[in-house]
Write an enzyme that holds these catalytic residues in place. Sequence first.
Site, PDB file in Angstrom:
ATOM      1  N   GLN A  21       0.829  -1.202   0.000  1.00  0.00           N
ATOM      2  CA  GLN A  21       0.000   0.000   0.000  1.00  0.00           C
ATOM      3  C   GLN A  21       0.865   1.254   0.000  1.00  0.00           C
ATOM      4  O   GLN A  21       0.338   2.359  -0.014  1.00  0.00           O
ATOM      5  CB  GLN A  21      -0.929   0.006   1.222  1.00  0.00           C
ATOM      6  CG  GLN A  21      -2.018  -1.055   1.150  1.00  0.00           C
ATOM      7  CD  GLN A  21      -2.940  -1.077   2.353  1.00  0.00           C
ATOM      8  OE1 GLN A  21      -3.040  -2.094   3.015  1.00  0.00           O
ATOM      9  NE2 GLN A  21      -3.622   0.010   2.644  1.00  0.00           N
ATOM     10  N   ARG A  44      -8.728  -0.362   7.770  1.00  0.00           N
ATOM     11  CA  ARG A  44      -9.673   0.545   7.132  1.00  0.00           C
ATOM     12  C   ARG A  44     -10.064   1.684   8.068  1.00  0.00           C
ATOM     13  O   ARG A  44     -11.228   1.994   8.260  1.00  0.00           O
ATOM     14  CB  ARG A  44     -10.910  -0.208   6.679  1.00  0.00           C
ATOM     15  CG  ARG A  44     -11.608   0.518   5.534  1.00  0.00           C
ATOM     16  CD  ARG A  44     -12.545  -0.389   4.800  1.00  0.00           C
ATOM     17  NE  ARG A  44     -13.172   0.381   3.718  1.00  0.00           N
ATOM     18  CZ  ARG A  44     -13.736  -0.154   2.665  1.00  0.00           C
ATOM     19  NH1 ARG A  44     -13.738  -1.454   2.515  1.00  0.00           N
ATOM     20  NH2 ARG A  44     -14.294   0.592   1.749  1.00  0.00           N
ATOM     21  N   CYS A  45      -9.065   2.282   8.692  1.00  0.00           N
ATOM     22  CA  CYS A  45      -9.342   3.435   9.528  1.00  0.00           C
ATOM     23  C   CYS A  45      -8.032   4.164   9.730  1.00  0.00           C
ATOM     24  O   CYS A  45      -6.998   3.704   9.315  1.00  0.00           O
ATOM     25  CB  CYS A  45      -9.922   3.036  10.876  1.00  0.00           C
ATOM     26  SG  CYS A  45      -8.703   2.328  11.974  1.00  0.00           S
TER      27      CYS A  45
END
Lengths: 170, 292, 791
Positions: free
Chosen positions: C227, C374-375
């Site tokens: 990522q 996802r935060c």
Amino acid sequence: MSIHHIRVTINGKLYEGDVEARTLLVHWLRDSLRLTGTHIGCDTSSCGACTILVDGKAVKSCTMLAVQADGRELLTVEGLEQNGKLHPLQEGFHVEHALQCGYCTPGMMMAALALLKRNPDPSEQEIREGISGNLCRCTGYVNIVKAIQYAAQKLREPEQVPAGSGGGGE
Amino acid sequence: MIPGPFDYQVAGSVAEAIALLDQHGADAKVLAGGHSLIPLLRFRLASPAVLVDINRLRDLEYIQEADGTLHIGALTREVDLEASDLIRRRYPILADTARVIADPVVRNWATVGGNLAHADPANDHPATMLALGAQLVATGPAGQRLIPIEHFFTDSSFETTLQPNELLTEIRVPAPSERSGGAYLKLERKVGDYAIAGVAAYVVLDGAGHVTYAGIGLTNVGPTPIKARAAEQLLLGSTLDDAVIAQAARQAAAEAQPVSDLRGPADYKRAMVETLTMRALRQARSRATGGA
Amino acid sequence: MTTTSAGPHVHGLGEPYKRKEDARFIRGKGNYVDDIQLPGMLYADIVRSPYAHALIKSIDISKALQVPGVVAVITGKDLEAAGLAWMPTLSGDSEAVLAVDRVLYQMQEVAFVVAESRYAAADGAAAVEVDYEPLPVVVDPHKALAPDAPLLRPDKKDRQPTNQIYHWETGDRAATDAAFAEAEQNGVVVRQDMYVPRIHPAPIETCGCVADYNAATGKLTVWMTSQAPHAHRTLFAIVSGLPEHRIRVISPDVGGGFGNKVPIYPGYVCAVVAALKTGRPVKWIEDRTENLTSTGFARDYHIHAEIAADKEGTVKALRVYTLADHGAFDAAAQPTKFPAGLFHICTGSYDFKHAHVAVDAVHTNKAPGGIAYRCSFRVTEASYLIERMMDTLAREVGKDPAEIRLQNFIKPEAFPYRSALGWTYDSGNYERALRLAMEKIGYEELRREQAEKRARGELMGIGISSFTEIVGAGPGKHFDIAGIQMFDSCEIRVHPTGKVLARIGVQTQGQGHETTFAQIIAAELGISPDDVDVEHGDTDTAPYGLGTYASRSTPVGGAATAVAARKIRDKARKIAAYLLEVGEEDLEWEPGRFYVRGSPSKGKTIQEIAFAAYTNCPPYLEPGLEAVNYYDPPNLTYPFGSYICVVDIDRGTGEVHIRRFLAVDDCGTVINPMIVEGQIHGGLTQGLAPALYEQLAYDENGNVLGSNFQDYLIPTAMETPRWETARTVTPSPHHPIGAKGVGESPTVGAPQAIANAVVDALAHVGVRHIDIPITPWKVWAILKEKGLATA
Ligand SMILES: Cc1cc2nc3c(=O)[nH]c(=O)nc-3n(C[C@H](O)[C@H](O)[C@H](O)COP(=O)(O)OP(=O)(O)OC[C@H]3O[C@@H](n4cnc5c(N)ncnc54)[C@H](O)[C@@H]3O)c2cc1C
Ligand code: FES
Ligand code: FES
């Protein structure tokens, strides 16, 4: 450790090769035949990323040996498009934004294809059941359901659904 | 997760399958749908020397009623059981069961015979077959023998009374009498999961509404599939009223032998056997008396 | 920034433009790491520890080397000799690449086997013999702090003599304590312990890489599930000593990330070492069990929270103590300057005058991680605690959960709002979002239905979550990775025919950047997104970026892209003025075209200008039409929303059925509503998962439970409700296009809406809290205790 010579028709084309008995079908497709559209997402036959059709029935290709495919007819995601024309499912997934990372998408479309063959006019609940062996971590399934409804309608009455608007690759 | 090495042979006929099993003895494993066996091989939890693939034996895939008996070929796929009009109409308990096994893709390949032969207490068919009083046909070098389902499983998980050189070839279920009904209910953590607990209940009533046969099978609440005999006894002769159903449900819960694991604590599972038995019996009653 | 009816149709901001990237994915022509096959490539498999804590007495690789096809086996000792046995984590700890003398968690990497095929590598791994001496295991983080707890990290005992990694406090303790003292006297105080369990992002594609070293050119190329390819390149350079310009990291198509693919894992490093050692490309792909058990977990916060309020329920102060379980290595992938990330956003959407937060982090014999699933770095934990606490407060003062929120929201006119814990919220209108959610779902009607059902003995619950998110790391002054400040970048080239190639520093794992970033440029330049190709993920070609996570792509990368496009437009204006022989100030812009004010027919399209940039450029300008922007945001952005969930509970089984779930989100300006909606659906599903299903549990011996998809329960289409969504738009005042980033809001906001709904269903019998995941047996145990269980 027996080695077997197998002949398999995949997407209408005959493939031959020697495989170890233990070779999983998904590995043969991906590593030997380089049909890499079929994915792997788990070790426990749970995720469905590897779903293909064998003799018209959906199977998790991580849970079948390559040697078992000998003499059978396979369909993988690479075989969905015909003569440059997208399959209604492919179109539906695009139009309804039913994919994000795209990793579950091939397996999801193949499971949906099997569902629509059995049940050309499924309800939302039947669609959800039909894809319950396929995990998607990105989309929350709502749009996948819509994409399958789109394809179902288009397959039933090809001329009724307007082609996807708004371009973007297609 | 990659299987260890093994040899592979395809059986072209039942006789050939048995000959291969006879030849390799305990080193061989039958490969049916493969949806229990191949995951085990991938985790290297099983390491047979040879697999005998019976998937080409199309003559073991059938569902038919004859002579007051339902005959299910051992290689019948769950999807075919689920979709069969005969099953839906006459044996809804079997349709209930097939529908909640794994997921639709798995059900395309998983076989009814494999589901029983694997003798996994978490598998769903054993409970239903126990409730129905099924008989299994084992075919070996010396021919066929009939095994009543309650003698098919042993005291150990994943073990049956099949001989290494025997193939399970058919499952026989008594055809339903006029006033009979059954239901299979399964509680799961999510769809596609093995049961937290599952209960199959099957009853036959006489003309006066008295129970003449009761079968109760329990899924995944013990080391083996469980036949709740004492609960069945309670029902016999009763009119299947709510009170006796509640009593039988409590008794079935007492007969469960759950352990605490990722599917919940033992006391919860035991309580769920009670809840599910109650609900399954009510549904069986309703089906036996003409309802859905 | 809308399109005009005149001129060509421009798919700019706010339009549901269909995704450009779909074309390859729907044909099975994506290019994920495991799809890459290089000539002569070897495959790797990892030998892992079955023990959670043990000494390694010996490793015997001789049998493995005899397995046909096995080429090499690398152990920790081999790495140690090369100075590569340890690598830095993103939190300043060091992590074993391969264990040398001890293992600290089950499934820790012990040896790396490379072979001619996947199958031979697996056989080789099975043949490696390791002799372990088991040691006492520390699973419970509370016990990790006991004086007699075994010291888990003797390797750093000089720096850290106990299992405690850090103690951190923020906020005004004295003022907070005073407010609590006052509330004890004259108001109310509510307290709750809660555990936010260890979970895993579990993207459907696991982690993996292909490492290829070309000895002739000295260039190392690594395709990896990353990522953050640039940051990984820099870290590789630092770890390996290879010159950074000879390292190329390519993140091809990535099958979901959700934070899992932010850290560097031992497998990547080993693959590089193996490629250097064997002179052949090496592929390492995790299987699912390895993914769940050894790579980046999330959460694992044991929280105690307290609110002080007046008797009417107006909040005064928040006090939080948290014990954070970081596992064996502190590999928390969090680039903030605060040890617990953004956890101190925990005052949420409410106007607390005082707050104090203390966090202790400890080592246990569990896998390392602490990534942001996802935060943004602990926002989920923060939002969960405050939203649960507001419900608890509502019960205490006898008010409806909606009312208590409306009463305590930060008011729209208070923005920019400075929170008691030091954040400056950019913009918000919390009341509008909650009122919209209540109206859309029919809140009053649901409450009436609930009352009727209760009277009949049926259990139904309604849960609200009015969360505030904090996304878009940087600004660089608060955030860095290995010292590199968290800006992001975009480089735009307009070709002579007006077609555009844009390269961005952020990377996509499904968020649709190839479409949305094209739309941003299209909107700025007035062209079609079809004429803009967006590339990303290749460090040799893309400008430096810090990666995609924490919803930072749009706030940071999107801003860089808008600003770069504006630089193009500025230059285009100069060229147009030259071509039209007027002053720049005499030109007007309409999408796709500059024209002379007062005579609209006299103008130049962006395509004409692009052509001129290469063929007829003004002598006082450099030829060409390119721009680069590195954007360091002035602040974070603060998306928010209000979610309402309706559940029914089966009194016989304890099962929770989600009947409806409505999400009102506000992420500022929307670039592509179709994609935003998709992100919300996905995020909600990842919020549902930990609320009811997912947990990575450990038994007392440190064995991981839930180590595969059989037991780690990812919701299927059957568990997932048909999400309902709605939107309010409160643009970010400091972002070039007003966007805030949305990918993570729903994951942050959803769990507590569900938890609140279940607790709400049982509130009338005195239930105040149930730890997530809310399993049927937890609910049933309560039903039984309260005499509500039936069959
Ligand atoms: C993801 C997943 C979820 C599942 N969930 C469920 C579930 O919820 N409920 C459930 O009941 N099952 C479940 N299953 C198991 C599934 O139904 C299996 O397929 C079934 O248990 C075995 O059937 P099979 O045909 O696949 O047998 P195989 O895997 O081929 O064989 C299983 C065992 O039985 C033996 N065997 C098979 N057929 C014969 C025969 N005719 N004679 C003698 N021996 C034989 C084999 O040698 C082997 O030891 C699940 C499986 C998967 C992969
Ligand atoms: S890879 Fe997951 S089911 Fe086949
Ligand atoms: S689109 Fe990413 S897993 Fe389904």
